[in-house]
Enzyme design. Structure first.
Site, mmCIF file in Angstrom:
data_model
loop_
_atom_site.group_PDB
_atom_site.id
_atom_site.type_symbol
_atom_site.label_atom_id
_atom_site.label_comp_id
_atom_site.label_asym_id
_atom_site.label_seq_id
_atom_site.Cartn_x
_atom_site.Cartn_y
_atom_site.Cartn_z
ATOM 1 N N CYS A 1 0.832 -1.193 0.000
ATOM 2 C CA CYS A 1 0.000 0.000 0.000
ATOM 3 C C CYS A 1 0.883 1.266 0.000
ATOM 4 O O CYS A 1 1.491 1.580 -1.011
ATOM 5 C CB CYS A 1 -0.984 -0.027 1.175
ATOM 6 S SG CYS A 1 -2.358 1.136 1.006
ATOM 7 N N HIS B 1 -2.985 -5.319 1.325
ATOM 8 C CA HIS B 1 -2.373 -5.696 2.601
ATOM 9 C C HIS B 1 -2.540 -7.196 2.849
ATOM 10 O O HIS B 1 -3.524 -7.616 3.470
ATOM 11 C CB HIS B 1 -3.053 -4.955 3.756
ATOM 12 C CG HIS B 1 -2.900 -3.481 3.752
ATOM 13 N ND1 HIS B 1 -1.929 -2.823 4.463
ATOM 14 C CD2 HIS B 1 -3.626 -2.520 3.131
ATOM 15 C CE1 HIS B 1 -2.061 -1.520 4.282
ATOM 16 N NE2 HIS B 1 -3.078 -1.317 3.479
ATOM 17 N N GLU C 1 -0.850 -8.856 4.958
ATOM 18 C CA GLU C 1 -0.539 -9.075 6.368
ATOM 19 C C GLU C 1 -1.785 -9.023 7.260
ATOM 20 O O GLU C 1 -1.734 -9.434 8.420
ATOM 21 C CB GLU C 1 0.500 -8.056 6.861
ATOM 22 C CG GLU C 1 -0.001 -6.635 7.068
ATOM 23 C CD GLU C 1 -0.135 -5.840 5.784
ATOM 24 O OE1 GLU C 1 -0.516 -4.659 5.872
ATOM 25 O OE2 GLU C 1 0.138 -6.384 4.700
#
Length: 201
Positions: free
Chosen positions: A81, A175, A177
Site C-alpha cells: 500500500c 495488505h 498481512e
C-alpha cells in the site's frame, strides 16, 4: 543456513501485523527505526500507512538516504500500500515535498481505489504465489498506472496493476498481512534467502 533477518520500517503503519506474518514465514523479524538497525537486516518491509507521513519521518529519522543506498545495492525490499508508493520511481499526484525511496520503474496513483470508507477485500491471483488467489485487503490503496521495461506485473484487479516486482523489489497495493495468509510474505522471504545465497533474481 540461519533464518533471514527482515526488518519492518517502524515509522508509521501496520508494523505488528507484518512482524507476525514474517515470523510465520520463518524469518527473524524486527522493527527498524534507525540507520544502524537498517544496516543489520537482510531485507526490509515498508508497511502501509500514510505515504506522505512515512516519507517525512524517513527524512526526519535520517533513514531516507540509507534506504535508497541499500535498495540501489540490491537489498530485498517489499512495500504494501503506502510502501508501494514509497518504492515507486514516480508518483502521479504527489503531496508537496513527498519523496520516495524508489527502486521500481513504475508510476503510481495515490488513493486510487477510493477513500477509507470504500475499502474492500478481493481475491487476487498473484504470479509466483501458488495455492490459489490471495485475499487482498485494499485500504485507500494505490494502483500502478504504468510500469517500465524492467518491472514485472504480478497481479491486476479491476483492470489495474496491483502487484509488481523488479529484481529484489516487490510491491503490492493491498495488505496481505491483515488476512492471516502469509504466502506473499513467504515469497518475499524466499527472495531474501536467494540473495543471501548469492543467487541473482
Amino acid at each position: 543456513m540461519t533464518a533471514p533477518v527482515i526488518g519492518v520500517l517502524a515509522l508509521q503503519g501496520d508494523v505488528r501485523e507484518h512482524l507476525t506474518a514474517l515470523a510465520a514465514a520463518e524469518a527473524v523479524a524486527g522493527p527498524v527505526r534507525r540507520p544502524e538497525e537498517l544496516a543489520e537486516v537482510d531485507g526490509l518491509v515498508i508497511p502501509g500507512g500514510e505515504s506522505t507521513t512515512i516519507s517525512k519521518l524517513a527524512v526526519l529519522f535520517e533513514l531516507m538516504e540509507p534506504l535508497r543506498a541499500r535498495v540501489r545495492a540490491g537489498m530485498p525490499v517489499y512495500g504494501t500500500c503506502a510502501g508501494m508508493i514509497m518504492l515507486a520511481d514516480k508518483i502521479l499526484d504527489p503531496r508537496s515535498g513527498q519523496e520516495t525511496v524508489g527502486g521500481i520503474d513504475m508510476i503510481v496513483r495515490r488513493n486510487a481505489f477510493g477513500r477509507q470508507n470504500e475499502s474492500f477485500e478481493a481475491a487476487v491471483e498473484v504470479e509466483g504465489v501458488g495455492g490459489g488467489p490471495v485475499e487482498g485487503v485494499f485500504i485507500r490503496a494505490p494502483w500502478v498506472e504504468s510500469v517500465g521495461a524492467s518491472a514485472e506485473v504480478l497481479a491486476e484487479h479491476g483492470g489495474h496493476i496491483v502487484a509488481v516486482r523488479q529484481g529484489n523489489a516487490l510491491a503490492t497495493s493491498f495488505h496481505p498481512e491483515l488476512t492471516g495468509d502469509h504466502r506473499v510474505h513467504r515469497l518475499f522471504t524466499d527472495m531474501v534467502r536467494a540473495v543471501r545465497r548469492g543467487e541473482s533474481l
